[in-house]
Write a protein that holds these residues in place. Structure first.
Motif, PDB file in Angstrom:
ATOM      1  N   ALA A 102     -38.769  46.452  -6.265  1.00 21.31           N
ATOM      2  CA  ALA A 102     -39.102  47.514  -5.306  1.00 21.31           C
ATOM      3  C   ALA A 102     -40.427  46.738  -4.325  1.00 21.31           C
ATOM      4  O   ALA A 102     -41.494  47.250  -4.197  1.00 21.31           O
ATOM      5  CB  ALA A 102     -39.768  48.573  -5.848  1.00 21.31           C
ATOM      6  N   VAL A 103     -39.785  45.638  -3.657  1.00 22.49           N
ATOM      7  CA  VAL A 103     -41.070  44.718  -2.801  1.00 22.49           C
ATOM      8  C   VAL A 103     -41.445  45.565  -1.642  1.00 22.49           C
ATOM      9  O   VAL A 103     -42.530  45.752  -1.495  1.00 22.49           O
ATOM     10  CB  VAL A 103     -40.324  43.464  -2.309  1.00 22.49           C
ATOM     11  CG1 VAL A 103     -41.132  42.677  -1.587  1.00 22.49           C
ATOM     12  CG2 VAL A 103     -40.063  42.558  -3.711  1.00 22.49           C
ATOM     13  N   SER A 149     -32.912  25.937  -3.542  1.00 20.36           N
ATOM     14  CA  SER A 149     -33.452  26.852  -2.010  1.00 20.36           C
ATOM     15  C   SER A 149     -33.831  25.709  -0.979  1.00 20.36           C
ATOM     16  O   SER A 149     -34.005  25.971   0.155  1.00 20.36           O
ATOM     17  CB  SER A 149     -34.359  27.539  -2.381  1.00 20.36           C
ATOM     18  OG  SER A 149     -34.097  28.687  -3.211  1.00 20.36           O
ATOM     19  N   THR A 150     -33.920  24.489  -1.516  1.00 20.42           N
ATOM     20  CA  THR A 150     -34.685  23.516  -0.589  1.00 20.42           C
ATOM     21  C   THR A 150     -33.682  22.811   0.343  1.00 20.42           C
ATOM     22  O   THR A 150     -33.931  22.076   1.107  1.00 20.42           O
ATOM     23  CB  THR A 150     -35.421  22.292  -1.311  1.00 20.42           C
ATOM     24  OG1 THR A 150     -34.688  21.787  -2.200  1.00 20.42           O
ATOM     25  CG2 THR A 150     -36.559  22.804  -2.071  1.00 20.42           C
ATOM     26  N   ASN A 151     -32.453  23.319   0.177  1.00 18.57           N
ATOM     27  CA  ASN A 151     -31.432  22.448   0.951  1.00 18.57           C
ATOM     28  C   ASN A 151     -31.622  22.958   2.350  1.00 18.57           C
ATOM     29  O   ASN A 151     -31.678  24.476   2.663  1.00 18.57           O
ATOM     30  CB  ASN A 151     -30.109  23.212   0.450  1.00 18.57           C
ATOM     31  CG  ASN A 151     -29.005  22.733   1.206  1.00 18.57           C
ATOM     32  OD1 ASN A 151     -28.902  21.949   2.239  1.00 18.57           O
ATOM     33  ND2 ASN A 151     -27.748  22.862   0.537  1.00 18.57           N
ATOM     34  N   ALA A 161     -37.812  36.545  -2.999  1.00 17.02           N
ATOM     35  CA  ALA A 161     -37.653  35.123  -3.826  1.00 17.02           C
ATOM     36  C   ALA A 161     -38.843  34.259  -3.865  1.00 17.02           C
ATOM     37  O   ALA A 161     -38.743  33.696  -5.146  1.00 17.02           O
ATOM     38  CB  ALA A 161     -36.247  34.333  -3.147  1.00 17.02           C
ATOM     39  N   PHE A 162     -39.413  34.024  -2.956  1.00 11.45           N
ATOM     40  CA  PHE A 162     -40.551  33.014  -3.255  1.00 11.45           C
ATOM     41  C   PHE A 162     -41.433  34.015  -4.153  1.00 11.45           C
ATOM     42  O   PHE A 162     -42.081  33.182  -4.934  1.00 11.45           O
ATOM     43  CB  PHE A 162     -41.231  32.963  -1.671  1.00 11.45           C
ATOM     44  CG  PHE A 162     -42.613  32.197  -1.780  1.00 11.45           C
ATOM     45  CD1 PHE A 162     -42.257  30.692  -1.334  1.00 11.45           C
ATOM     46  CD2 PHE A 162     -43.755  32.762  -1.926  1.00 11.45           C
ATOM     47  CE1 PHE A 162     -43.284  29.871  -1.339  1.00 11.45           C
ATOM     48  CE2 PHE A 162     -44.722  31.768  -1.840  1.00 11.45           C
ATOM     49  CZ  PHE A 162     -44.507  30.256  -1.671  1.00 11.45           C
ATOM     50  N   ILE A 163     -41.981  35.038  -3.922  1.00  5.87           N
ATOM     51  CA  ILE A 163     -42.926  35.608  -4.884  1.00  5.87           C
ATOM     52  C   ILE A 163     -42.463  35.645  -6.180  1.00  5.87           C
ATOM     53  O   ILE A 163     -43.190  35.224  -7.087  1.00  5.87           O
ATOM     54  CB  ILE A 163     -43.475  37.046  -4.277  1.00  5.87           C
ATOM     55  CG1 ILE A 163     -44.019  37.100  -2.936  1.00  5.87           C
ATOM     56  CG2 ILE A 163     -43.647  37.699  -5.517  1.00  5.87           C
ATOM     57  CD1 ILE A 163     -43.851  38.361  -2.320  1.00  5.87           C
ATOM     58  N   ALA A 164     -41.079  36.101  -6.449  1.00  5.27           N
ATOM     59  CA  ALA A 164     -40.578  35.964  -7.882  1.00  5.27           C
ATOM     60  C   ALA A 164     -40.529  34.551  -8.339  1.00  5.27           C
ATOM     61  O   ALA A 164     -40.783  34.397  -9.545  1.00  5.27           O
ATOM     62  CB  ALA A 164     -39.147  36.688  -7.819  1.00  5.27           C
TER      63      ALA A 164
END
Length: 185
Positions: A102-103, A149-151, A161-164
């Motif tokens: 629930a972001v 994710s750095t691709n 996704a960053f926070i998690a």
């Protein structure tokens, strides 16, 4: 009343101490004051904090230091408002995993309430901080934390996704045991 150039019209207070019948509380006459000022030291405060409480405080401080280091290491500068928002969001997510689903409905409003702003401003500031970090950050560090994710073809991670991801790294380093409780931070 003008003061002469180079001369400060405000001078620091000077005290003259006079012994009294009570050695614990000397009286000081401060310059600029026409009444005695009682000078005394604060007593040593004994706390009821056990070793577990002290350990939790120490762990929480280490958690904050590690989180700050990780965000700066990812290239997010501390002068951005989004830096403060994302740090708070990660801490909330670390202490309560229910925020992951629930972001937009829970996490952003709670961060916004803490900083007295709106959830949309929080979301935008976090997105901007991640964009800046993704463009300025060291690619090896970003690969260490985010892996696939750095691709460059995939782009930056989403806010959630960053926070998690950062929260998961913190949970691996600082497993939430009985010493760390949800403090609402």
């Amino acid at each position: 009343m003008r003061s002469e150039p180079g001369k400060n019209q405000f001078s620091p207070a000077k005290a003259i101490f006079f012994p009294t019948h009570d050695e614990e509380k000397p009286i000081a006459y401060m310059s600029g004051f026409h009444f005695p000022v009682v000078v005394q030291e604060l007593p040593d405060v004994k706390t009821d904090c056990s070793d577990e409480c002290a350990s939790a405080f120490s762990t929480e401080n280490e958690l904050m230091h590690q989180l700050t280091y990780m965000l700066l290491d990812c290239g997010i500068p501390a002068n951005l408002t989004g830096y403060l928002y994302v740090r708070k969001a990660i801490l909330l997510d670390y202490h309560n995993a229910d925020y992951r689903g629930a972001v937009y409905k829970a996490l952003y409003p709670d961060v916004a309430a803490y900083f007295h702003t709106t959830p949309s401003r929080v979301e935008r500031a976090i997105r901007h901080a991640i964009e800046v970090g993704w463009s300025r950050g060291n690619i090896e560090v970003l690969e260490k934390y985010f892996g696939y994710s750095t691709n460059p073809n995939r782009g930056k991670p989403t806010n959630s996704a960053f926070i998690a991801t950062i929260s998961n790294h913190l949970q691996l380093q600082f497993p939430a045991g009985p010493a760390i409780k949800d403090s609402g931070t």
